[in-house]
Enzyme design. Structure first.
Site, PDB file in Angstrom:
ATOM      1  N   ALA A  41       0.863  -1.175   0.000  1.00  0.00           N
ATOM      2  CA  ALA A  41       0.000   0.000   0.000  1.00  0.00           C
ATOM      3  C   ALA A  41       0.904   1.231   0.000  1.00  0.00           C
ATOM      4  O   ALA A  41       2.074   1.158   0.407  1.00  0.00           O
ATOM      5  CB  ALA A  41      -0.887  -0.016   1.236  1.00  0.00           C
ATOM      6  N   GLY A  89       0.609  -4.928   0.834  1.00  0.00           N
ATOM      7  CA  GLY A  89      -0.559  -5.014  -0.039  1.00  0.00           C
ATOM      8  C   GLY A  89      -0.290  -5.798  -1.314  1.00  0.00           C
ATOM      9  O   GLY A  89      -1.224  -6.311  -1.939  1.00  0.00           O
ATOM     10  N   GLU A 141      -0.629  -9.299  -0.383  1.00  0.00           N
ATOM     11  CA  GLU A 141      -2.063  -9.475  -0.088  1.00  0.00           C
ATOM     12  C   GLU A 141      -2.902  -9.587  -1.361  1.00  0.00           C
ATOM     13  O   GLU A 141      -3.824 -10.403  -1.422  1.00  0.00           O
ATOM     14  CB  GLU A 141      -2.544  -8.316   0.799  1.00  0.00           C
ATOM     15  CG  GLU A 141      -1.965  -8.422   2.214  1.00  0.00           C
ATOM     16  CD  GLU A 141      -2.174  -7.162   3.052  1.00  0.00           C
ATOM     17  OE1 GLU A 141      -1.911  -6.057   2.543  1.00  0.00           O
ATOM     18  OE2 GLU A 141      -2.610  -7.294   4.201  1.00  0.00           O
ATOM     19  N   GLU A 188       4.561  -4.805   7.415  1.00  0.00           N
ATOM     20  CA  GLU A 188       3.783  -3.770   8.110  1.00  0.00           C
ATOM     21  C   GLU A 188       4.219  -3.514   9.544  1.00  0.00           C
ATOM     22  O   GLU A 188       4.259  -2.357   9.989  1.00  0.00           O
ATOM     23  CB  GLU A 188       2.285  -4.131   8.089  1.00  0.00           C
ATOM     24  CG  GLU A 188       1.623  -3.984   6.728  1.00  0.00           C
ATOM     25  CD  GLU A 188       1.717  -5.235   5.860  1.00  0.00           C
ATOM     26  OE1 GLU A 188       2.516  -6.149   6.199  1.00  0.00           O
ATOM     27  OE2 GLU A 188       1.008  -5.305   4.848  1.00  0.00           O
TER      28      GLU A 188
HETATM   29  N1  CAA Z   1       4.586   3.151  -0.931  1.00  0.00           N
HETATM   30  C1  CAA Z   1       4.951   4.312  -1.524  1.00  0.00           C
HETATM   31  N2  CAA Z   1       6.085   4.409  -2.261  1.00  0.00           N
HETATM   32  C2  CAA Z   1       6.844   3.320  -2.397  1.00  0.00           C
HETATM   33  C3  CAA Z   1       6.508   2.084  -1.812  1.00  0.00           C
HETATM   34  C4  CAA Z   1       5.307   2.033  -1.049  1.00  0.00           C
HETATM   35  N3  CAA Z   1       4.879   0.894  -0.487  1.00  0.00           N
HETATM   36  N4  CAA Z   1       7.476   1.188  -2.119  1.00  0.00           N
HETATM   37  C5  CAA Z   1       8.363   1.825  -2.882  1.00  0.00           C
HETATM   38  N5  CAA Z   1       7.996   3.115  -3.053  1.00  0.00           N
HETATM   39  C6  CAA Z   1       8.688   4.170  -3.813  1.00  0.00           C
HETATM   40  C7  CAA Z   1       9.911   4.648  -3.061  1.00  0.00           C
HETATM   41  O1  CAA Z   1       9.557   5.616  -2.087  1.00  0.00           O
HETATM   42  C8  CAA Z   1      10.737   5.213  -4.199  1.00  0.00           C
HETATM   43  O2  CAA Z   1      10.214   6.479  -4.536  1.00  0.00           O
HETATM   44  P1  CAA Z   1      11.231   7.696  -4.912  1.00  0.00           P
HETATM   45  O3  CAA Z   1      11.939   7.221  -6.149  1.00  0.00           O
HETATM   46  O4  CAA Z   1      10.312   8.840  -5.160  1.00  0.00           O
HETATM   47  O5  CAA Z   1      12.151   7.846  -3.748  1.00  0.00           O
HETATM   48  C9  CAA Z   1      10.416   4.277  -5.361  1.00  0.00           C
HETATM   49  O6  CAA Z   1       9.210   3.613  -5.004  1.00  0.00           O
HETATM   50  C10 CAA Z   1      11.470   3.216  -5.570  1.00  0.00           C
HETATM   51  O7  CAA Z   1      11.666   2.540  -4.345  1.00  0.00           O
HETATM   52  P2  CAA Z   1      13.109   2.325  -3.685  1.00  0.00           P
HETATM   53  O8  CAA Z   1      14.053   3.407  -4.096  1.00  0.00           O
HETATM   54  O9  CAA Z   1      12.918   2.101  -2.225  1.00  0.00           O
HETATM   55  O10 CAA Z   1      13.532   0.967  -4.427  1.00  0.00           O
HETATM   56  P3  CAA Z   1      14.557  -0.143  -3.896  1.00  0.00           P
HETATM   57  O11 CAA Z   1      14.787  -1.055  -5.043  1.00  0.00           O
HETATM   58  O12 CAA Z   1      15.739   0.483  -3.253  1.00  0.00           O
HETATM   59  O13 CAA Z   1      13.758  -0.915  -2.751  1.00  0.00           O
HETATM   60  C11 CAA Z   1      11.855  -2.038  -1.807  1.00  0.00           C
HETATM   61  C12 CAA Z   1      12.659  -1.709  -3.078  1.00  0.00           C
HETATM   62  C13 CAA Z   1      12.674  -2.995  -0.915  1.00  0.00           C
HETATM   63  C14 CAA Z   1      10.587  -2.753  -2.269  1.00  0.00           C
HETATM   64  C15 CAA Z   1      11.522  -0.745  -1.041  1.00  0.00           C
HETATM   65  O14 CAA Z   1      10.982   0.202  -1.955  1.00  0.00           O
HETATM   66  C16 CAA Z   1      10.543  -0.927   0.059  1.00  0.00           C
HETATM   67  O15 CAA Z   1      10.904  -1.444   1.120  1.00  0.00           O
HETATM   68  N6  CAA Z   1       9.272  -0.507  -0.142  1.00  0.00           N
HETATM   69  C17 CAA Z   1       8.261  -0.525   0.861  1.00  0.00           C
HETATM   70  C18 CAA Z   1       7.760  -1.943   1.078  1.00  0.00           C
HETATM   71  C19 CAA Z   1       6.729  -1.997   2.175  1.00  0.00           C
HETATM   72  O16 CAA Z   1       7.005  -1.735   3.329  1.00  0.00           O
HETATM   73  N7  CAA Z   1       5.486  -2.362   1.824  1.00  0.00           N
HETATM   74  C20 CAA Z   1       4.398  -2.466   2.772  1.00  0.00           C
HETATM   75  C21 CAA Z   1       3.609  -1.204   2.786  1.00  0.00           C
HETATM   76  S1  CAA Z   1       2.413  -1.185   4.070  1.00  0.00           S
HETATM   77  C22 CAA Z   1       1.066  -2.057   3.469  1.00  0.00           C
HETATM   78  O17 CAA Z   1       1.112  -2.608   2.396  1.00  0.00           O
HETATM   79  C23 CAA Z   1      -0.111  -2.045   4.370  1.00  0.00           C
HETATM   80  C24 CAA Z   1      -1.203  -2.950   4.015  1.00  0.00           C
HETATM   81  O18 CAA Z   1      -1.198  -4.139   4.281  1.00  0.00           O
HETATM   82  C25 CAA Z   1      -2.379  -2.428   3.413  1.00  0.00           C
END
Ligand code: CAA
Length: 259
Positions: free
Chosen positions: A65, A110, A113, A133
């Site tokens: 998400a 998400g 999910e 999360e």
């Molecule tokens: N939400 C918003 N933006 C996100 C995102 C997310 N879940 N995941 C990645 N992005 C964005 C980053 O902020 C980045 O944006 P910018 O270029 O503007 O800085 C872009 O995507 C590229 O991401 P990274 O530079 O971080 O890419 P990476 O290859 O270095 O890392 C990754 C990849 C390990 C997937 C890392 O992006 C990451 O950890 N993302 C978040 C994963 C996460 O925690 N997901 C769970 C979200 S909570 C949820 O989903 C709740 C639910 O159950 C409903």
């Protein structure tokens, strides 16, 4: 109708849905969730579509998400966002057509999910899965606490969710989270071949199998078996049952009509 964050294509009997927000690794904001909701409605209405594939554009399947949308939410906003995601994913799960997730990369939060709301998951060897999360100060909110234990068992789901660890595709296969792991370049061909195999069977029977399995895993075996008898009976009111059995007995190819 054109979508901003989702690509909807038809290929023969298949619908291909690509979540397309690669700059944010296909993170699910409200807009994207609403677009997915709308695409699923289109798929539901189209009788020519017999199977669906969901995948992601670029290097991610769905990285979760959208954290930038969630950061400033209050409790009510969080609840509403969770309800939206759960509504859309439940619509995928209840869609009367088989849905395959072709997991091309990160399937986190998400993303994991939405893949679990699909019937079958095929993963690229580059895919990674997890429910991060707890590390962000929240619980999984789009079905992770419910579908992960149903798929991999309570102990394994608790370990994944409590630790927020990210696992590779092979580990996801080992624990039963994905059906198959394939080379990245073979992913879409594998998913399409599987979808076409399913689409070659009697669509009403496949639909009823989905319903019986989905209902059955939520209930006791007596209720489940009774429901199975109901849908089994329903099949005998279809032309495709007569065609499937007649083709077998006449030793010829079958030709289903979705009737
Ligand atoms: N939400 C918003 N933006 C996100 C995102 C997310 N879940 N995941 C990645 N992005 C964005 C980053 O902020 C980045 O944006 P910018 O270029 O503007 O800085 C872009 O995507 C590229 O991401 P990274 O530079 O971080 O890419 P990476 O290859 O270095 O890392 C990754 C990849 C390990 C997937 C890392 O992006 C990451 O950890 N993302 C978040 C994963 C996460 O925690 N997901 C769970 C979200 S909570 C949820 O989903 C709740 C639910 O159950 C409903």
């Amino acid at each position: 109708m054109d979508f901003k964050n989702v690509i909807f294509e038809k290929e023969g009997k298949l619908a291909l849905i690509t979540i397309n927000r690669p700059k944010a690794l296909n993170a699910l904001n409200s807009e994207t969730l609403c677009e997915i909701d709308c695409v699923i409605d289109k798929v539901a209405e189209d009788d020519s579509i017999l199977a669906v594939i969901i995948t992601g554009a670029g290097k991610a399947f769905v990285a979760g998400a959208d954290i930038s949308e969630m950061r400033d939410l209050n409790a009510n906003g969080g609840r509403k966002f969770g309800i939206l995601g759960n509504k859309v994913f439940r619509k995928i799960e209840k869609l009367e057509k088989p849905v395959i997730a072709a997991v091309n990369g990160f399937a986190l939060g998400g993303g994991c999910e939405i893949s679990m709301a699909c019937d079958i998951r095929i993963a690229s060897s580059k895919a990674k899965f997890g429910q991060p999360e707890a590390g962000l100060g929240i619980t999984p909110g789009f079905g992770g606490t419910q579908r992960l234990p149903r798929l991999v068992g309570t102990g394994m789901a608790k370990e994944l969710i409590y630790t927020a660890k990210i696992i590779k595709a092979e580990e996801a296969f080992r624990i039963g989270l994905v059906n198959k792991v394939v080379e990245p370049e073979a992913l879409m061909d594998e998913a399409k071949a599987l979808a076409n195999t399913i689409a070659g069977n009697a669509p009403i029977a496949v639909k009823l199998c989905k319903e019986a399995i989905n209902r059955g895993v939520q209930t006791d075996i007596d209720t489940g078996a009774a429901y199975e008898s109901e849908v089994f009976g329903e099949c005998f009111a279809t032309e495709d049952q007569k065609e499937g059995m007649t083709a077998f007995l006449e030793k010829r190819d079958k030709s289903f009509k979705n009737k």
